[in-house]
Design a protein around this motif. Structure first.
Motif, mmCIF file in Angstrom:
data_model
loop_
_atom_site.group_PDB
_atom_site.id
_atom_site.type_symbol
_atom_site.label_atom_id
_atom_site.label_comp_id
_atom_site.label_asym_id
_atom_site.label_seq_id
_atom_site.Cartn_x
_atom_site.Cartn_y
_atom_site.Cartn_z
ATOM 1 N N GLY A 153 0.806 -1.212 0.000
ATOM 2 C CA GLY A 153 0.000 0.000 0.000
ATOM 3 C C GLY A 153 0.836 1.256 0.000
ATOM 4 O O GLY A 153 0.537 2.225 -0.715
ATOM 5 N N LEU A 154 1.891 1.269 0.802
ATOM 6 C CA LEU A 154 2.788 2.423 0.825
ATOM 7 C C LEU A 154 3.504 2.580 -0.509
ATOM 8 O O LEU A 154 3.654 3.696 -1.033
ATOM 9 N N ARG A 155 3.940 1.466 -1.060
ATOM 10 C CA ARG A 155 4.651 1.527 -2.330
ATOM 11 C C ARG A 155 3.753 2.077 -3.439
ATOM 12 O O ARG A 155 4.197 2.907 -4.252
ATOM 13 N N ALA A 156 2.497 1.650 -3.482
ATOM 14 C CA ALA A 156 1.584 2.131 -4.518
ATOM 15 C C ALA A 156 1.401 3.642 -4.445
ATOM 16 O O ALA A 156 1.398 4.334 -5.479
ATOM 17 N N LEU A 157 1.254 4.178 -3.241
ATOM 18 C CA LEU A 157 1.119 5.622 -3.086
ATOM 19 C C LEU A 157 2.414 6.348 -3.430
ATOM 20 O O LEU A 157 2.419 7.346 -4.167
ATOM 21 N N ASN A 158 3.521 5.848 -2.902
ATOM 22 C CA ASN A 158 4.783 6.566 -3.068
ATOM 23 C C ASN A 158 5.291 6.528 -4.500
ATOM 24 O O ASN A 158 5.888 7.498 -4.984
ATOM 25 N N GLU A 159 5.075 5.419 -5.192
ATOM 26 C CA GLU A 159 5.522 5.344 -6.582
ATOM 27 C C GLU A 159 4.810 6.377 -7.454
ATOM 28 O O GLU A 159 5.380 6.857 -8.442
ATOM 29 N N VAL A 188 12.566 0.202 -5.328
ATOM 30 C CA VAL A 188 12.875 1.582 -4.968
ATOM 31 C C VAL A 188 14.236 1.940 -5.562
ATOM 32 O O VAL A 188 15.230 1.266 -5.264
ATOM 33 N N PRO A 189 14.331 2.984 -6.383
ATOM 34 C CA PRO A 189 15.627 3.381 -6.926
ATOM 35 C C PRO A 189 16.581 3.803 -5.802
ATOM 36 O O PRO A 189 16.267 4.709 -5.025
ATOM 37 N N PHE A 229 19.031 8.292 -2.940
ATOM 38 C CA PHE A 229 17.723 7.997 -3.522
ATOM 39 C C PHE A 229 17.419 9.027 -4.607
ATOM 40 O O PHE A 229 16.999 10.153 -4.303
ATOM 41 N N PRO A 230 17.633 8.674 -5.874
ATOM 42 C CA PRO A 230 17.517 9.671 -6.940
ATOM 43 C C PRO A 230 16.094 10.122 -7.239
ATOM 44 O O PRO A 230 15.899 11.219 -7.781
ATOM 45 N N ARG A 231 15.084 9.321 -6.889
ATOM 46 C CA ARG A 231 13.701 9.684 -7.217
ATOM 47 C C ARG A 231 12.985 10.309 -6.020
ATOM 48 O O ARG A 231 11.796 10.090 -5.793
ATOM 49 N N THR A 232 13.727 11.089 -5.262
ATOM 50 C CA THR A 232 13.157 11.852 -4.156
ATOM 51 C C THR A 232 13.508 13.318 -4.369
ATOM 52 O O THR A 232 14.098 13.695 -5.376
ATOM 53 N N GLY A 233 13.165 14.138 -3.414
ATOM 54 C CA GLY A 233 13.478 15.561 -3.512
ATOM 55 C C GLY A 233 13.063 16.262 -2.241
ATOM 56 O O GLY A 233 12.752 15.624 -1.231
ATOM 57 N N HIS A 234 13.069 17.587 -2.295
ATOM 58 C CA HIS A 234 12.605 18.335 -1.130
ATOM 59 C C HIS A 234 11.928 19.622 -1.586
ATOM 60 O O HIS A 234 12.191 20.148 -2.669
ATOM 61 N N PHE A 235 11.022 20.102 -0.735
ATOM 62 C CA PHE A 235 10.297 21.336 -0.985
ATOM 63 C C PHE A 235 11.045 22.495 -0.326
ATOM 64 O O PHE A 235 11.546 22.360 0.793
ATOM 65 N N VAL A 236 11.096 23.624 -1.016
ATOM 66 C CA VAL A 236 11.872 24.751 -0.484
ATOM 67 C C VAL A 236 11.221 25.352 0.757
ATOM 68 O O VAL A 236 11.891 25.979 1.576
ATOM 69 N N ASP A 237 9.903 25.137 0.917
ATOM 70 C CA ASP A 237 9.183 25.627 2.093
ATOM 71 C C ASP A 237 7.795 24.987 2.080
ATOM 72 O O ASP A 237 6.944 25.368 1.267
ATOM 73 N N PRO A 238 7.537 24.008 2.940
ATOM 74 C CA PRO A 238 6.232 23.334 2.932
ATOM 75 C C PRO A 238 5.053 24.283 3.104
ATOM 76 O O PRO A 238 4.012 24.119 2.457
ATOM 77 N N TYR A 239 5.208 25.288 3.954
ATOM 78 C CA TYR A 239 4.117 26.245 4.164
ATOM 79 C C TYR A 239 3.848 27.043 2.887
ATOM 80 O O TYR A 239 2.697 27.324 2.540
ATOM 81 N N ARG A 240 4.899 27.386 2.169
ATOM 82 C CA ARG A 240 4.731 28.113 0.921
ATOM 83 C C ARG A 240 4.007 27.245 -0.113
ATOM 84 O O ARG A 240 3.241 27.748 -0.935
ATOM 85 N N VAL A 241 4.240 25.931 -0.077
ATOM 86 C CA VAL A 241 3.539 25.019 -0.985
ATOM 87 C C VAL A 241 2.036 25.054 -0.706
ATOM 88 O O VAL A 241 1.215 25.165 -1.629
#
Length: 413
Positions: free
Chosen positions: A112-118, A167-168, A194-206
């Motif tokens: 279930g987690l994999r289906a959402l995260n992929e 998971v890459p 983990f190449p298929r991840t990232g980060h948001f510059v500011d979650p509140y701004r998102v």
């Protein structure tokens, strides 16, 4: 009763999940009222780690939690803490958690987690592109580092498990780590990238950007405290601190506060608890790391953001009512010592605590119940930011009468 315009769907909860869902529903032609006791994005979405954690496909605990239980009760500064005063209330939830660690339910959770995260990265790319704010997400990967040679077998075992789940993941030597992040300590042994991840510059701004887009699409916002409700033929009444609100349907997306409203509207009791998460924001450390870095041994994450470096990742089980223990936030700075060539600057740092909504099988509830009058989107534990965009897509499918996988249904409890 408050005089309100006709509403197709009232969305209770203006965190990242609720706002993303409100925008999705408005784009599908629904008249949407978004409701929260706070301004949009001021709950857990304001202070999360900002990591797009698509690699986290395993439940929040494994059987090692039994060995850690004494430390959880006795060490107030440990990475995983259970307040002994909260233990009687937490026992039923932890019992369910342990039952879900048996092989069959554990594998259901992983699937279930994999289906959402992929689906999460692509969903976020499409969503941010659609509002012209692709700049809010840096798709630059993330790194899990280790310091002790004796940790290498555990790291290699984790890599093998992740590869089994497609998971890459790449192994990085110490040289590769230092080439990519030269300010990290030369004592680090290596890590997993983990190449298929990232980060948001500011979650509140998102959240703010999505809320602006939602308002432009016709979503209205009401700052109310919703305490309960009742169902009628063809409509829903919500009780708030400023009177009653009417809608044809309601979407419950208020995170750790969802269980009471679910029970009020449906009579169902949901085993929802909260992982109280802490962060420490370091405003003078804006250039220290190129991407999010997690410590295997120290069990916390450091994410570069527009406002500085955010240290986050501790978990505390103490319920919704206990006062925050901000020493746990400051402990994150102490944990960072030794991970860098030069110690992090904590001048002007600000601590924070928020509630992560967690269910004992680590999966959210995304469902349509009560003859379609009640929709549900909550319980994403520490993956709410990661899974918000794909959750909004799935809620859009639910509103059209389509089904989503049974793993996320309310009746699994």
């Amino acid at each position: 009763m408050l005089e309100t315009p006709e509403t197709d769907i009232a969305v209770v909860g203006a965190g990242i999940v609720g706002v993303a869902c409100a925008l999705q529903l408005a784009r599908q032609g629904k008249r949407v009222l978004l409701i929260d006791r706070q301004a949009p994005g001021h709950g857990a979405s304001w202070g999360n780690a900002g990591h797009l954690a698509t690699e986290q496909v395993f439940p929040i605990a494994d059987l090692s939690i039994l060995k850690r239980l004494p430390a959880m009760l006795l060490d107030p500064m440990g990475p995983l803490r259970l307040d002994w005063k909260y233990l009687p209330r937490a026992l039923p939830w932890f019992t369910r958690l342990l039952l879900n660690l048996r092989p069959a339910p554990f594998q259901r959770s992983v699937a279930g987690l994999r289906a959402l995260n992929e689906a999460s990265l692509g969903a976020w790319q499409r969503l941010l592109d659609s509002i012209g704010r692709a700049d809010l997400l840096h798709e630059d990967g993330s790194l899990l580092v280790f310091e002790r040679a004796e940790s290498r077998p555990a790291l290699q075992a984790l890599r093998a498990r992740l590869q089994q789940q497609a998971v890459p993941v790449d192994y990085w030597s110490a040289q590769a780590v230092h080439a990519a992040a030269p300010q990290l300590s030369p004592s680090l042994q290596g890590g997993l990238f983990f190449p298929r991840t990232g980060h948001f510059v500011d979650p509140y701004r998102v959240v703010g950007a999505l809320f602006d887009a939602a308002q432009a699409a016709g979503v209205r916002f009401a700052r109310r405290q919703v305490s309960g409700g009742r169902l009628h033929a063809g409509r829903v009444t919500l009780h708030s601190d400023q009177g009653e609100l009417q809608a044809r349907q309601v979407l419950i997306a208020c995170g750790a506060h969802s269980a009471r409203l679910v029970h009020s509207l449906t009579g169902k009791r949901v085993p929802l608890d909260t992982e109280r998460g802490y962060h420490l924001m370091l405003p003078n450390e804006q250039q220290r790391l190129p991407f999010a870095v997690t410590s295997l041994e120290r069990k916390f994450i450091m994410t570069p953001m527009a406002g500085g470096l955010r240290l986050a990742g501790t978990v505390e089980f103490a319920g919704l009512d206990a006062a925050p223990s901000m020493q746990r936030a400051w402990q994150l700075h102490r944990l960072s010592k030794g991970l860098f060539r030069r110690e992090l600057d904590a001048e002007g740092a600000t601590p924070w605590m928020g509630f992560r909504p967690s269910l004992p099988d680590s999966l959210p509830v995304i469902d349509r119940v009560a003859d379609g009058k009640v929709l549900l989107a909550f319980g994403h534990q520490h993956l709410g930011l990661t899974q918000a965009a794909v959750t909004a897509q799935w809620v859009g499918q639910l509103i059209e009468g389509l089904r989503i996988p049974e793993a996320y249904r309310l009746d699994r409890f």
